[in-house]
Scaffold this motif. Structure first.
Motif, PDB file in Angstrom:
ATOM      1  N   LEU A   1       0.827  -1.201   0.000  1.00  0.00           N
ATOM      2  CA  LEU A   1       0.000   0.000   0.000  1.00  0.00           C
ATOM      3  C   LEU A   1       0.867   1.260   0.000  1.00  0.00           C
ATOM      4  O   LEU A   1       0.558   2.233  -0.688  1.00  0.00           O
TER       5      LEU A   1
ATOM      6  N   THR B   1       0.733   4.088  -2.919  1.00  0.00           N
ATOM      7  CA  THR B   1       0.552   5.494  -2.565  1.00  0.00           C
ATOM      8  C   THR B   1       1.704   6.344  -3.088  1.00  0.00           C
ATOM      9  O   THR B   1       1.495   7.454  -3.583  1.00  0.00           O
TER      10      THR B   1
ATOM     11  N   ARG C   1       1.353   7.144  -6.847  1.00  0.00           N
ATOM     12  CA  ARG C   1       0.317   8.106  -7.234  1.00  0.00           C
ATOM     13  C   ARG C   1       0.912   9.499  -7.352  1.00  0.00           C
ATOM     14  O   ARG C   1       1.736   9.912  -6.559  1.00  0.00           O
TER      15      ARG C   1
END
Length: 116
Positions: A85, A89, A92
């Motif tokens: 995760l 993140t 992005r």
């Protein structure tokens, strides 16, 4: 949130699957009026705070409850680790070229050196 009959239907579904047989008990647990719960079930105005509390109490996905996206239990999907995760993140907001370079770098690292 504005009137949305589909959202009301999802709220009714979530309540029926929950442990609350009486709207009074649900309203009391959420510290709201029975009229508020009834309004939600009919697709009426729901504050974000109330929607979050409802989703948490009924253990359903907030995204599903409010927008109909994903699955009712989508919040329980634990197929991605905390480290994964973090990587998602971090990717992005990066340019496509940067994303491609970072993915290439990760793929070039032999698997036996990947920390778990």
């Amino acid at each position: 949130m504005a009137y949305d009959p589909a959202r009301g239907k999802r709220i009714r579904e979530a309540i029926s699957l929950g442990n609350f047989r009486k709207v009074h008990a649900l309203a009391a647990e959420l510290n709201v009026s029975v009229a508020a719960v009834s309004r939600w079930q009919n697709g009426g105005h729901t504050s974000l705070e109330s929607a979050c509390a409802l989703a948490r109490l009924l253990d359903v996905s907030l995204d599903w409850l409010l927008l109909g996206r994903g699955a009712i239990d989508g919040h329980k999907n634990s197929t991605i680790s905390a480290t994964e995760l973090l990587w998602v993140t971090a990717l992005r907001g990066r340019s496509a070229a940067s994303q491609s370079n970072l993915i290439g770098l990760l793929e070039s690292i032999p698997r036996e050196h990947v920390l778990r």
